[in-house]
Structure formats: structure tokens, C-alpha cells
Design a protein around this motif. Structure first.
Motif, PDB file in Angstrom:
ATOM      1  N   LEU A  28      -9.149  -3.510  74.982  1.00 19.20           N
ATOM      2  CA  LEU A  28      -9.106  -2.193  74.360  1.00 19.20           C
ATOM      3  C   LEU A  28      -8.895  -1.117  75.397  1.00 19.20           C
ATOM      4  O   LEU A  28      -8.342  -0.073  75.142  1.00 19.20           O
ATOM      5  CB  LEU A  28     -10.444  -1.918  73.659  1.00 19.20           C
ATOM      6  N   TYR A  57     -19.188   4.316  80.647  1.00 20.16           N
ATOM      7  CA  TYR A  57     -18.096   5.133  80.090  1.00 20.16           C
ATOM      8  C   TYR A  57     -17.610   6.180  81.094  1.00 20.16           C
ATOM      9  O   TYR A  57     -16.432   6.530  81.097  1.00 20.16           O
ATOM     10  CB  TYR A  57     -18.509   5.772  78.762  1.00 20.16           C
ATOM     11  N   GLU A  94     -23.678  -7.176  66.669  1.00 20.25           N
ATOM     12  CA  GLU A  94     -22.376  -6.485  66.603  1.00 20.25           C
ATOM     13  C   GLU A  94     -22.365  -5.297  67.554  1.00 20.25           C
ATOM     14  O   GLU A  94     -21.344  -5.009  68.178  1.00 20.25           O
ATOM     15  CB  GLU A  94     -22.081  -5.948  65.197  1.00 20.25           C
ATOM     16  N   ASN A  97     -21.307  -5.926  71.059  1.00 19.98           N
ATOM     17  CA  ASN A  97     -19.915  -6.241  71.389  1.00 19.98           C
ATOM     18  C   ASN A  97     -19.355  -5.288  72.433  1.00 19.98           C
ATOM     19  O   ASN A  97     -18.417  -5.622  73.149  1.00 19.98           O
ATOM     20  CB  ASN A  97     -19.036  -6.145  70.133  1.00 19.98           C
ATOM     21  N   VAL A  98     -19.933  -4.107  72.489  1.00 22.45           N
ATOM     22  CA  VAL A  98     -19.445  -3.109  73.445  1.00 22.45           C
ATOM     23  C   VAL A  98     -19.556  -3.623  74.889  1.00 22.45           C
ATOM     24  O   VAL A  98     -18.848  -3.170  75.783  1.00 22.45           O
ATOM     25  CB  VAL A  98     -20.208  -1.773  73.241  1.00 22.45           C
ATOM     26  N   ILE A 247     -28.992   6.333  58.064  1.00 21.87           N
ATOM     27  CA  ILE A 247     -28.904   5.625  56.786  1.00 21.87           C
ATOM     28  C   ILE A 247     -28.677   4.122  56.941  1.00 21.87           C
ATOM     29  O   ILE A 247     -29.230   3.320  56.205  1.00 21.87           O
ATOM     30  CB  ILE A 247     -27.829   6.278  55.880  1.00 21.87           C
ATOM     31  N   LYS A 248     -27.907   3.734  57.962  1.00 24.02           N
ATOM     32  CA  LYS A 248     -27.617   2.310  58.119  1.00 24.02           C
ATOM     33  C   LYS A 248     -28.927   1.540  58.317  1.00 24.02           C
ATOM     34  O   LYS A 248     -29.164   0.510  57.696  1.00 24.02           O
ATOM     35  CB  LYS A 248     -26.694   2.106  59.319  1.00 24.02           C
ATOM     36  N   ARG A 285     -26.316  11.632  51.512  1.00 22.87           N
ATOM     37  CA  ARG A 285     -26.292  10.203  51.198  1.00 22.87           C
ATOM     38  C   ARG A 285     -27.617   9.538  51.557  1.00 22.87           C
ATOM     39  O   ARG A 285     -28.115   8.688  50.838  1.00 22.87           O
ATOM     40  CB  ARG A 285     -25.129   9.512  51.927  1.00 22.87           C
ATOM     41  N   LEU A 407     -22.294   5.969  70.559  1.00 23.80           N
ATOM     42  CA  LEU A 407     -21.168   6.879  70.349  1.00 23.80           C
ATOM     43  C   LEU A 407     -21.417   8.241  70.983  1.00 23.80           C
ATOM     44  O   LEU A 407     -20.551   8.792  71.669  1.00 23.80           O
ATOM     45  CB  LEU A 407     -20.913   7.045  68.843  1.00 23.80           C
TER      46      LEU A 407
ATOM     47  N   GLY B  87     -12.879   1.544  68.910  1.00 22.37           N
ATOM     48  CA  GLY B  87     -13.196   0.159  68.532  1.00 22.37           C
ATOM     49  C   GLY B  87     -14.256  -0.506  69.386  1.00 22.37           C
ATOM     50  O   GLY B  87     -14.187  -1.698  69.643  1.00 22.37           O
ATOM     51  N   ALA B  88     -15.282   0.251  69.801  1.00 25.77           N
ATOM     52  CA  ALA B  88     -16.295  -0.291  70.716  1.00 25.77           C
ATOM     53  C   ALA B  88     -16.985  -1.551  70.179  1.00 25.77           C
ATOM     54  O   ALA B  88     -17.265  -2.472  70.935  1.00 25.77           O
ATOM     55  CB  ALA B  88     -17.339   0.778  71.032  1.00 25.77           C
ATOM     56  N   CYS B  89     -17.230  -1.609  68.873  1.00 25.38           N
ATOM     57  CA  CYS B  89     -17.958  -2.773  68.343  1.00 25.38           C
ATOM     58  C   CYS B  89     -17.005  -3.864  67.875  1.00 25.38           C
ATOM     59  O   CYS B  89     -17.419  -4.841  67.265  1.00 25.38           O
ATOM     60  CB  CYS B  89     -18.909  -2.360  67.228  1.00 25.38           C
ATOM     61  N   GLU B  90     -15.716  -3.673  68.127  1.00 23.69           N
ATOM     62  CA  GLU B  90     -14.689  -4.674  67.832  1.00 23.69           C
ATOM     63  C   GLU B  90     -14.592  -5.002  66.350  1.00 23.69           C
ATOM     64  O   GLU B  90     -14.435  -6.152  65.953  1.00 23.69           O
ATOM     65  CB  GLU B  90     -14.912  -5.924  68.703  1.00 23.69           C
ATOM     66  N   THR B  92     -16.825  -4.542  63.775  1.00 20.29           N
ATOM     67  CA  THR B  92     -17.958  -5.127  63.063  1.00 20.29           C
ATOM     68  C   THR B  92     -18.818  -4.082  62.353  1.00 20.29           C
ATOM     69  O   THR B  92     -19.981  -4.326  62.067  1.00 20.29           O
ATOM     70  CB  THR B  92     -18.841  -5.932  64.029  1.00 20.29           C
ATOM     71  N   LEU B  93     -18.244  -2.917  62.109  1.00 26.11           N
ATOM     72  CA  LEU B  93     -18.959  -1.841  61.416  1.00 26.11           C
ATOM     73  C   LEU B  93     -20.264  -1.480  62.090  1.00 26.11           C
ATOM     74  O   LEU B  93     -21.307  -1.395  61.449  1.00 26.11           O
ATOM     75  CB  LEU B  93     -19.262  -2.261  59.968  1.00 26.11           C
ATOM     76  N   ALA B  94     -20.213  -1.292  63.374  1.00 25.69           N
ATOM     77  CA  ALA B  94     -21.456  -0.973  64.073  1.00 25.69           C
ATOM     78  C   ALA B  94     -21.301   0.175  65.072  1.00 25.69           C
ATOM     79  O   ALA B  94     -22.171   0.372  65.897  1.00 25.69           O
ATOM     80  CB  ALA B  94     -21.979  -2.215  64.794  1.00 25.69           C
ATOM     81  N   CYS B  95     -20.172   0.933  65.010  1.00 24.98           N
ATOM     82  CA  CYS B  95     -20.054   1.969  66.040  1.00 24.98           C
ATOM     83  C   CYS B  95     -19.414   3.281  65.591  1.00 24.98           C
ATOM     84  O   CYS B  95     -19.707   4.318  66.127  1.00 24.98           O
ATOM     85  CB  CYS B  95     -19.291   1.428  67.243  1.00 24.98           C
ATOM     86  N   SER B  96     -18.495   3.243  64.639  1.00 21.21           N
ATOM     87  CA  SER B  96     -17.724   4.404  64.168  1.00 21.21           C
ATOM     88  C   SER B  96     -16.816   5.046  65.220  1.00 21.21           C
ATOM     89  O   SER B  96     -16.345   6.156  65.037  1.00 21.21           O
ATOM     90  CB  SER B  96     -18.619   5.456  63.480  1.00 21.21           C
ATOM     91  N   THR B  97     -16.528   4.341  66.308  1.00 23.04           N
ATOM     92  CA  THR B  97     -15.556   4.872  67.283  1.00 23.04           C
ATOM     93  C   THR B  97     -14.121   4.703  66.777  1.00 23.04           C
ATOM     94  O   THR B  97     -13.196   5.183  67.408  1.00 23.04           O
ATOM     95  CB  THR B  97     -15.668   4.161  68.644  1.00 23.04           C
ATOM     96  N   GLU B 117     -21.583   0.488  53.420  1.00 20.28           N
ATOM     97  CA  GLU B 117     -21.823   0.251  54.845  1.00 20.28           C
ATOM     98  C   GLU B 117     -20.834   1.043  55.707  1.00 20.28           C
ATOM     99  O   GLU B 117     -21.188   1.564  56.746  1.00 20.28           O
ATOM    100  CB  GLU B 117     -21.728  -1.247  55.166  1.00 20.28           C
ATOM    101  N   ASP B 120     -21.894   4.593  55.631  1.00 21.18           N
ATOM    102  CA  ASP B 120     -23.093   4.777  56.467  1.00 21.18           C
ATOM    103  C   ASP B 120     -22.696   5.008  57.926  1.00 21.18           C
ATOM    104  O   ASP B 120     -23.258   5.861  58.607  1.00 21.18           O
ATOM    105  CB  ASP B 120     -23.998   3.532  56.406  1.00 21.18           C
ATOM    106  N   MET B 121     -21.742   4.224  58.406  1.00 19.08           N
ATOM    107  CA  MET B 121     -21.308   4.391  59.798  1.00 19.08           C
ATOM    108  C   MET B 121     -20.527   5.682  59.960  1.00 19.08           C
ATOM    109  O   MET B 121     -20.684   6.400  60.942  1.00 19.08           O
ATOM    110  CB  MET B 121     -20.425   3.213  60.240  1.00 19.08           C
ATOM    111  N   LEU B 122     -19.674   5.985  58.967  1.00 17.00           N
ATOM    112  CA  LEU B 122     -18.883   7.222  59.049  1.00 17.00           C
ATOM    113  C   LEU B 122     -19.780   8.452  59.151  1.00 17.00           C
ATOM    114  O   LEU B 122     -19.427   9.443  59.788  1.00 17.00           O
ATOM    115  CB  LEU B 122     -17.999   7.348  57.803  1.00 17.00           C
ATOM    116  N   LEU B 124     -22.090   8.979  60.898  1.00 15.54           N
ATOM    117  CA  LEU B 124     -22.462   9.291  62.285  1.00 15.54           C
ATOM    118  C   LEU B 124     -21.277   9.828  63.084  1.00 15.54           C
ATOM    119  O   LEU B 124     -21.424  10.245  64.226  1.00 15.54           O
ATOM    120  CB  LEU B 124     -22.981   8.032  62.992  1.00 15.54           C
TER     121      LEU B 124
END
Ligand SMILES: Cc1cc2nc3c(=O)[nH]c(=O)nc-3n(C[C@H](O)[C@H](O)[C@H](O)COP(=O)(O)OP(=O)(O)OC[C@H]3O[C@@H](n4cnc5c(N)ncnc54)[C@H](O)[C@@H]3O)c2cc1C
Ligand code: FES
Lengths: 487, 161
Positions: A28, A57, A94, A97-98, A247-248, A285, A407, B87-90, B92-97, B117, B120-122, B124
Motif C-alpha cells: 500500500l 507514520y 483486523e 493488520n496495520v 459505536i463499533k 447513530r 486514524l 486501507g490501513a486495516c486491509e 477488514t472494516l477496522a480503520c476507515s482510512t 458496521e 459505524d466505521m464511517l 469515525l
């Protein structure tokens, strides 16, 4: 591989690490492409203190913006990645993964990982400031806030969420936690209502089978297996509108098998109904989900997760053995306009044999000479430039305070790197020795340094040990053992 | 095995299958060249090419060809687009990058609505809008030809500097 000459200049011989980097990690990032390179004939020596997201970073952005740069990432532990390894919950693989991206950064030729060096103790910050053009302090928040109430430090089984997190994640300094933790009780109390409070609640309430396949340490898994906790109460100082979790994480709590989420004051949650429509979307939400949860019909469940608002603990009470038995709380109210917490004369006592404090991490300065705002728990800085110390910067949780997700830390690091690149344009760059001086100093002391290759060995060994147990890895928790394997 | 995982990914709800696949070593390397080679050699029917333009916050337009069935994250990765931190979390819906902003008409035409889900990420993400989506959750179809998406700055104060 690089070699250091007598004069302190770095000579590049071949790039072993580069060839390795092709076999793992995320493409990436494209580190070799320079968008707006700062041109300079001297190698810009850059020291990063801390290998968490902030430091990684920063390194990524500086590599991209500077053609001739050497970035040395100092880390007090033999292993990299900060809270991604030691904070992020084991059941959130997950998020981790970073580390693939971070690994690509570390395997760059112009980057060197220098593990097992505690800046402030093993090496003074001043030495770095003299040896490097740029010093970035990104060492995160190593301490935590305390309540300062009776029983907090004396009652048995009153512990900090930070230690608990460190323990289940294998942080060496928390490895013997099981000696002071007792999960034999049925009721537990957690003070605080942020994501860390939800993380520890989830770990305490989740079915053990779900945890067994994560990278949680074997010792903590054994203790959690025997846990009798079936009722957990989260205490919040303020009301439902002020919750700090996102929320997550809250949705996850509502979905743990056999665990019921219960608001002890449902009327407070239902009173949200009228304000929800006017809230910004994220808040709206979250409040909606809380409202739905509070309304849901209550099936029987094995375990209960309670949330109680407007409670501030005032003392931890013990039984005749000195063990926690209950928590006395002052009932608060919120100022109708400012929403500030006002204590009332009412009290409430919550039963519990285990209490965890989860009211926030706190950064501490590397050394007392550095400009630090004790009140805010961050370095004194202007957009990341340390006050009165040109060339020294702060980034991540030591700059922003211990809040926010990866983030937000990434954004902070990118912004800071922009500032550094701008500053470099007007900086007079004279040759500086960088890592050579530090390495010479440490080798004279006989102090072992863990390189990137050393970390790769630890990493491989951890994965090997994990594989045997059906886990992604079994973390080593003994620094001595790590160093032995690395060197 | 790898084939099963990769194909499943396009069929199942994207969160769970990816999250549980974490423990598969192949998946951990999912963005390495290994996987891409693999995909090229799989005997799947030929996929249509779709032109997509990513508009960076600095105004730069990156126009590339994606493949039908790929997510917008796949497109960024496979084309090696210069979008830092994306795409930090590649996926997997865990980062919102991987936050992207669509034009209203494109957003409305997307085949599926965001899951809870994803929302929820969005929540952030910086610069959240009514037409925001996470790039790793949006899969290209033939009729998205010519799609233009905005890549928000991601940096809270990048606009100032
Ligand atoms: C329990 C917990 C769970 C979290 N879960 C998530 C999550 O699921 N998703 C998410 O997006 N965010 C999560 N976060 C937030 C995320 O971890 C932070 O935003 C981020 O790690 C902050 O980065 P940092 O680099 O500033 O600090 P850190 O990650 O703490 O990194 C600092 C590094 O500096 C090193 N260091 C400290 N002192 C010294 C010294 N004297 N010399 C050398 N090195 C030193 C430390 O060992 C560490 O490696 C979580 C945080 C916590 C506390
Ligand atoms: S890549 Fe992390 S949420 Fe899309």
C-alpha cells in the motif's frame, strides 16, 4: 546492509532488507516515490522515539518527502508497534493488520529499528538532539490517571485497566499480574466509559473459546478460564449523551453471545429520544443504538453487562481480609446548561469483588528538562514543535493527549511531518553523526540493541509457538528471553 | 484454500469472512504480489475493465482502470495509487482510512447500501458526508464506468498547511 565508517558516514553496501521486504507487508505504501522531495546533499539524520503508530507514520511520510534521510526508530522494548501490539484487544486482529504497513516501513533501507533502548534512561534526549537534525518524540502515554480516593491503592483486587490490558496483551512490565488479580468473584465494577472500558469488559465477558484463538497470552487465558464474573457494572461520571465509547465497540458489546447489556437507568436513555434528531450523525447513530438497546425485551442470559450513569466513586471498601467488597459512589447531576458534573449529597453503594479503573492513560515526559505541561499531560508545543527546542518535535499521544484511534494518530503524524518538511527548507543542515554516536556509546556500556532482523526472529518464534496452540502467535513476555532470541 | 477465501470475499458480507480469515496465513499476505498473481491465473471468466478517477484533496486526479468485482480498495492497491495511509486495516472494516466521497447520483446508484458496521466505521472518518462510503466495501460493477470519487484529506488540519 550498511556499514559505519570511522568518520561516522554511512556507506550503503547492499540492500538485504529491501529484498526481504518484497516477501511480506503491504505494498500500500510506495516509499520510493517522492512527491515533493526536499533536496539536500547531506543525509538528514532523524531520530524517532517510540515505534507506535505516531512514529511509524511520521517515518513513512518523511521517507517520501526526503531523498537523503536516515530515520532511526528508538524503542524502549525489544519489539515494535506500541499500542497496536500492547493496547489493541486480542479479539480485534483486523486492527492489527496495520502492522503489515509498519513492517514495510521498518524494512526500508533508510530506516533502522533500534529496540531495547529507553530514551531518557539508556540514552539521554540531549545526546539525540546533538547527534540528529530532527528528533521526534512519539513515545505515547506510559502512565495513567488515578481517582485519588480511599482504598484505591490499598484494597486488594482494585486494579487499573491499563495494567489489565498490558497483562492480557503480554506487556513485559505487567507479566505477573495474575498474582494480584482474583476473578473468583461474581460481580465486578469498571470505572470509566470509554473504549478501553469496553475492551476490558468484552475480554472479561466473552466466551473463552472466542479468546482462545486470539493472540491473548496463555497465562491470562488460564486465569480468564476460571473467571466467575457474571455481572459487570460500568460506572460513568456523566450521562448517556456524554459517553466516550464509539459505536463499533458498543455494538460489539450488545452482540456478545449470552451477555445482556442493561442500562440501570433506562429512563435516562429514553429521555434522549427528543434530542436525537438534532445530533450530528455519529452521535445520533450511537444514541439511537443505546436507545434501542435499552428498550429491547430482556431474555435470560448467563452474564450481565450494566451501565450506570452519574456515579463517581468516592471509596473502595474492603472486607476483613482487606479484599474489595463494594464501591461507594456519589450521585452526580449535570448542570443544565454547561453539562458540568455537580456532586449531590446522595450516595449509592455498588457491590463488587473486583474493580478496575479505566479513566484514561497519561503521558509523562522522557526527562524533566523537557518542556511539559503537567496539567494537560502533553509536551508544550506549537503545532508539534517543542517549545524552545528547534529541531525537536512531538507527535501522537504525547502531542494530542491520550485520545483517539489509529486514524487520528495517523493524521497527526502526517500533519507533523508536513511541518517538519517545511522547517527543513529553512534549516541549515550540517553533517551530523546520527546513530553512530549512540551505538558507540551503548556498546561501550555493553547494552544490547535489538535490530529489525532481531525483531523478525522474535516475531517468527512467537508465531511458531502460537501455531502449536492454534493461535496467530504466543507473545513472549520476558525481555531477557526476547533479547536472547534476537541477538 | 486461498481461492476459496478470495472468491468468498466477493460473495459473503465483507466483514465477517475477512475477519475470520485473519488467521489464514494466505490472507495475511492478501495484498502481497502472491495474491495478485494468483488472481490472474485463476480460470475465472474475463472481467470487464472499469475506469475510475480518484480525486485527491490536493486536487490531483488519478485515473485508472479497475476490474469488475474488485473493491475500490483493491483498485487502489493493485494500481499502486499514491494515497497515503489508505486501507490501513486491509479491507477488514477496522480503520476507515479508505473513506471516499461519491457524487450524489453515483452514491444513489450503488448496488448495495452500507451495512451498520460500515456506517459505524464511517462515523469515525474525517469530513464525513451523506455520500461517504468505505472504499473497501464498494465493489466495482460494469455500469460504474467513469466513476469519480473524492479522497478526503484524512488529516484534520491538512487543509491549513
Ligand atoms: C487499550 C487500547 C486499545 C486501543 N484499541 C484501538 C483500536 O482497536 N483501534 C484503534 O484505531 N485504536 C486503538 N487504540 C488507540 C491507538 O492505540 C492509539 O491511537 C495509538 O497507538 C497512539 O499512538 P502513539 O504512537 O502516540 O503511542 P503508542 O502506540 O503508545 O507508541 C509509543 C511507543 O513508544 C515507546 N516508548 C515509550 N517510552 C519510550 C522511551 N522512553 N524510549 C523509547 N521508546 C519509548 C512505547 O514502548 C511504544 O512502543 C487503543 C488504545 C488503547 C490504550
Ligand atoms: S480499509 Fe480499513 S475500513 Fe476499509
Amino acid at each position: 546492509m550498511r556499514q559505519f565508517t570511522k568518520h561516522g558516514k554511512i556507506v550503503w553496501i547492499s540492500c538485504l532488507k529491501h529484498s526481504q521486504s518484497k516477501h511480506f507487508g503491504s505494498p500500500l505504501i510506495r516509499l520510493c516515490r517522492f512527491t515533493t522531495p526536499v533536496r539536500c546533499h547531506t543525509i538528514i539524520q532523524c531520530a524517532v522515539v517510540g515505534s507506535g503508530p505516531a512514529g511509524m507514520y511520521c517515518a513513512q511520510r518523511l521517507l517520501k518527502g526526503l531523498e537523503r534521510v536516515k530515520i532511526d526508530i528508538y524503542e524502549s522494548l525489544p519489539v515494535p508497534f506500541g499500542l497496536v501490539r500492547y493496547g489493541v484487544a486480542p479479539d480485534h486482529p483486523e486492527v492489527k493488520n496495520v502492522t503489515n504497513t509498519f513492517t514495510s516501513i521498518l524494512s526500508e533501507d533508510r530506516v533502522e529499528f533500534c529496540g531495547n533502548i529507553h530514551i531518557g534512561k539508556d540514552v539521554r534526549t540531549k545526546m539525540l538532539q546533538e547527534a540528529y537534525h530532527i528528533v521526534i518524540l512519539s513515545h505515547g502515554a506510559d502512565a495513567e490517571r488515578v481517582l485519588g480516593i480511599p482504598g484505591e491503592s490499598t484494597a486488594k483486587n482494585v486494579i487499573s485497566a491499563r495494567e489489565f490490558v498490558g497483562w492480557y496483551n503480554g506487556l513485559p512490565q505487567n507479566r505477573c499480574m495474575q498474582n494480584k488479580l482474583d476473578l473468583e468473584c461474581e460481580e465486578a465494577v469498571i470505572v470509566g466509559i470509554g473504549n478501553v472500558a469496553l475492551d476490558v469488559s468484552r475480554i472479561l465477558l466473552s466466551p473463552i473459546d472466542l479468546l482462545a484463538e486470539t493472540d491473548i497470552t496463555e497465562e491470562s487465558l488460564e486465569v480468564l478460564k476460571k473467571s466467575k464474573i457474571r455481572r459487570l457494572t460500568l460506572l460513568a461520571r456523566r450521562g448517556p449523551l456524554q459517553v466516550a465509547f464509539t459505536i463499533k465497540e458498543f455494538r460489539e458489546m450488545t452482540k456478545i453471545p449470552d451477555v445482556l447489556t442493561i442500562f440501570d437507568q433506562p429512563e435516562m436513555v429514553s429521555s434522549l429520544q427528543s434530542v436525537i434528531p438534532d445530533l450530528p450523525r455519529p452521535r445520533k447513530r450511537l444514541m439511537d443504538l443505546m436507545l434501542q438497546t435499552s428498550k429491547a425485551t430482556v431474555p435470560a442470559a448467563k452474564k450481565e453487562f450494566h451501565i450506570r450513569f452519574l456515579h463517581s466513586p468516592t471509596s473502595f471498601n474492603v472486607d476483613e481480609d482487606g479484599k474489595l467488597c463494594s464501591v461507594t459512589c456519589a450521585i452526580n447531576e449535570l448542570h443544565p446548561e454547561t453539562k458540568k458534573v455537580l456532586s449531590t449529597s446522595s450516595q449509592n453503594t455498588i457491590m463488587g469483588g473486583l474493580a478496575m479503573r479505566s479513566i484514561g492513560y497519561q503521558a509523562i515526559p522522557l526527562e524533566s528538562e523537557l518542556p511539559f505541561d503537567v496539567h494537560q499531560g502533553i509536551y508544550k508545543h506549537q503545532v508539534g514543535r517543542l517549545e524552545g527546542m528547534p529541531g525537536t518535535y512531538c507527535c501522537g499521544w504525547v502531542q494530542t493527549g491520550p485520545e483517539g484511534v489509529i486514524l487520528s494518530t495517523m493524521s497527526n503524524a502526517f500533519a507533523l511531518s508536513g511541518t517538519i518538511l517545511k522547517d527543513l527548507k529553512s534549516m541549515r543542515i550540517e553533517e551530523k553523526p546520527g546513530l553512530d554516536i549512540v551505538k558507540n556509546y551503548l556498546s561501550a556500556q555493553g547494552h544490547p540493541v535489538v535490530s529489525f532482523e532481531g525483531w523478525r526472529k522474535i516475531d517468527a518464534e512467537e508465531q511458531r509457538r502460537g501455531k502449536a496452540k492454534g493461535k496467530p502467535r504466543e507473545k513472549m513476555t520476558d525481555v531477557g528471553e526476547m533479547i536472547q532470541i534476537a541477538i | 484454500m486461498a481461492a476459496a477465501i478470495i472468491l468468498l470475499r466477493h460473495v459473503l458480507p465483507r466483514t465477517k469472512c475477512i475477519a475470520t480469515a485473519y488467521f489464514q496465513p494466505q490472507y495475511l499476505r492478501s495484498y502481497s504480489p502472491v495474491r495478485r498473481n494468483f488472481m490472474q491465473t485463476s480460470p475465472a471468466p474475463k472481467k470487464a475493465r472499469v475506469t475510475v478517477t480518484f480525486i485527491r484533496h490536493d486536487g490531483k486526479r488519478l485515473q485508472i482502470q479497475g476490474k469488475e468485482g474488485d473493491s475500490l480498495l483493491d483498485v487502489v492497491v493493485n494500481n499502486d495509487l499514491d494515497l497515503e495511509g489508505f486501507g490501513a486495516c486491509e479491507g477488514t472494516l477496522a480503520c476507515s482510512t479508505c473513506h471516499l466521497i461519491f457524487k450524489k447520483e453515483d452514491y444513489d446508484r450503488l448496488p448495495d447500501r452500507p451495512s451498520d458496521e460500515e456506517l459505524d466505521m464511517l462515523d469515525l472518518a474525517y469530513g464525513l458526508s451523506d455520500t461517504s462510503r468505505l472504499g473497501c466495501q464498494v465493489v466495482l460493477t460494469k455500469d460504474m464506468e467513469g466513476l469519480e470519487v473524492q479522497v478526503p484529506s484524512g488529516t484534520s488540519d491538512a487543509r491549513g498547511s
